[in-house]
Design a protein around this motif. Structure first.
Motif, PDB file in Angstrom:
ATOM      1  N   GLN A 176       0.833  -1.195   0.000  1.00  0.00           N
ATOM      2  CA  GLN A 176       0.000   0.000   0.000  1.00  0.00           C
ATOM      3  C   GLN A 176       0.871   1.250   0.000  1.00  0.00           C
ATOM      4  O   GLN A 176       2.009   1.237   0.465  1.00  0.00           O
ATOM      5  CB  GLN A 176      -0.948   0.012   1.192  1.00  0.00           C
ATOM      6  N   ILE A 220      -4.912  -1.166  -2.539  1.00  0.00           N
ATOM      7  CA  ILE A 220      -3.833  -2.088  -2.223  1.00  0.00           C
ATOM      8  C   ILE A 220      -3.280  -2.627  -3.536  1.00  0.00           C
ATOM      9  O   ILE A 220      -4.022  -2.864  -4.484  1.00  0.00           O
ATOM     10  CB  ILE A 220      -4.349  -3.239  -1.343  1.00  0.00           C
ATOM     11  N   ARG A 237      -9.335  -1.091  -0.576  1.00  0.00           N
ATOM     12  CA  ARG A 237      -9.115  -1.569   0.794  1.00  0.00           C
ATOM     13  C   ARG A 237     -10.371  -2.213   1.364  1.00  0.00           C
ATOM     14  O   ARG A 237     -10.296  -3.182   2.116  1.00  0.00           O
ATOM     15  CB  ARG A 237      -8.690  -0.397   1.683  1.00  0.00           C
TER      16      ARG A 237
END
Length: 314
Positions: free
Chosen positions: A168, A269, A213
Motif C-alpha cells: 500500500q 492495495i 481496501r
C-alpha cells in the motif's frame, strides 16, 4: 462557462495547474486563455478583495465578492478576463481533463515540500500470526480450528523474509504520476542440458492489480466469521480469486517492465498476478520485495517478484 457551487463541480480531473496574477487597479488582464478544442475544466479564483471577471466574447462583467468557481464545458475553452478596482494579488487554479499546455500567471510556490514516496506492506510481517479478531478468540477460550484457518489465510500473504503479496501507498503526493518497474528472476534449469526456463509463462502478462481496501477488509471478515467453512486450501484460493476479480488491472509483459500509477486519497492495495509455466501451471498471486528509488526518493521504485505460487485446483 458557468459558475458552480462554492465547493466546485465535484468532477474528477486528471490535470491541475495553479498560478497568481498581480491585478492593477482599473486594468483588465487575461487570466485563463481560450483553447481551440473542446475541454472540460474547472476554474477556481481567489482574492482578498472584490474583483470582476468576464469571458472572451462577452461584454458582461460578473462581479465576484469573495471567491469564484467556474465550470467550462463549451465547444472550445473560453478565455477568462479579470479586473479589480484595487491593486491586489489574484490566485487561480485550473483543473482539466486533458494536459494543460498553457501557462497560468506566475507559479505559486508551495510551502509544503513534496513528500518522499513511501510504500509498505499492507500487513505487518510480525502481526499476522496469532493476533486474531475478538470474534475468533477470547482470553478464556480459543478455537484452534479457527486459528489455523485464519493463520493459513494470512500465511499465504506474508513471509518473514520481507516478500509479501499486498502493498500500500504510505506517503505520496495525491494526483502525481509515479513510474514503477517490475522485474523477476524466476527461472529454473531443466533437462540434462540445463536449459533455463521461466517459471512465469512466456507470452502472458503480469497483472498489476489495484484492490480497494474495503474489498480486502471484507475478505478478512469472511475468514474471521466463516472460518469453519473455509477448511481447505481450495476454499482459501477461491476467496483470493474473489478478491482479484474486484480489482482494476494494469499489465506488463511476462518479462517485466515499467508501469505508471497515480495514487489519490482513495486508498488501494497493490497486488501482482501471473500465470505459471509448465513448471508451476495455473494462475496465482506473487510475492514481491520493493526497493525505493535511491536516486530520487520522490519518484517510483522497483518491485521484484521473488515467488510465484499458483492457486490449487484440487
Amino acid at each position: 462557462m458557468r459558475p458552480t457551487g462554492g465547493g466546485g463541480g465535484g468532477a474528477y480531473y486528471r490535470h491541475i495547474k495553479s498560478g497568481y496574477f498581480q491585478l492593477t487597479a482599473g486594468e483588465e488582464i487575461e487570466i485563463v486563455p481560450a483553447t481551440p478544442l473542446l475541454v472540460r475544466r474547472e476554474i477556481t479564483i481567489q482574492a482578498d478583495n472584490p474583483f470582476s471577471i468576464r469571458w472572451v466574447g462577452s461584454d458582461l462583467s460578473l462581479p465576484v465578492f469573495e471567491n469564484g468557481f467556474y465550470s467550462d464545458g463549451s465547444d472550445g475553452g473560453i478565455g477568462v478576463l479579470a479586473s479589480s478596482p484595487t491593486t491586489q494579488i489574484l490566485s487561480i487554479w485550473v483543473r482539466q481533463d486533458t494536459e494543460i499546455d498553457y501557462n497560468i500567471g506566475s507559479e505559486i510556490e508551495d510551502d509544503m515540500p513534496i513528500p518522499d514516496l513511501s510504500i509498505r506492506p499492507f500487513i505487518s510481517l510480525d502481526s499476522n500470526i496469532n493476533k486474531l479478531p475478538s470474534f475468533i478468540s477470547s482470553d478464556s477460550q480459543v478455537n484452534y480450528d479457527d486459528v489455523d484457518t485464519y493463520n493459513r489465510f494470512w500465511g499465504t500473504w506474508t513471509t518473514t523474509e520481507g516478500a509479501v503479496r499486498a502493498w500500500q501507498f504510505d506517503a505520496f503526493l495525491p494526483g502525481k504520476q509515479y513510474v514503477f518497474n517490475i522485474t523477476h528472476n524466476l527461472y529454473a534449469y531443466i533437462g540434462n542440458d540445463g536449459i533455463s526456463t521461466s517459471v512465469i509463462k512466456e507470452g502472458t502478462n503480469i497483472e498489476i492489480l489495484l484492490c480497494p481496501r474495503e474489498t480486502m477488509w471484507m475478505a478478512i471478515s469472511q475468514v474471521a466469521l466463516f472460518s469453519n467453512v473455509l477448511s481447505s486450501h481450495i476454499d482459501i484460493d477461491n476467496l483470493e480469486k474473489w478478491i482479484t476479480n474486484r480489482c482494476s488491472v494494469i499489465t506488463v509483459p511476462d518479462t517485466g517492465g515499467a508501469f505508471n500509477l497515480t495514487p489519490t486519497l482513495s486508498r488501494y492495495i497493490l497486488l501482482f498476478k501471473a500465470e505459471g509455466s509448465f513448471l508451476a501451471p495455473g494462475l496465482g498471486l506473487c510475492r514481491c520485495i520493493y526497493t525505493p528509488n535511491s536516486t530520487d526518493p520522490k519518484q517510483g521504485g522497483e518491485f521484484e517478484i521473488t515467488q510465484f505460487l499458483p492457486w490449487e485446483d484440487w
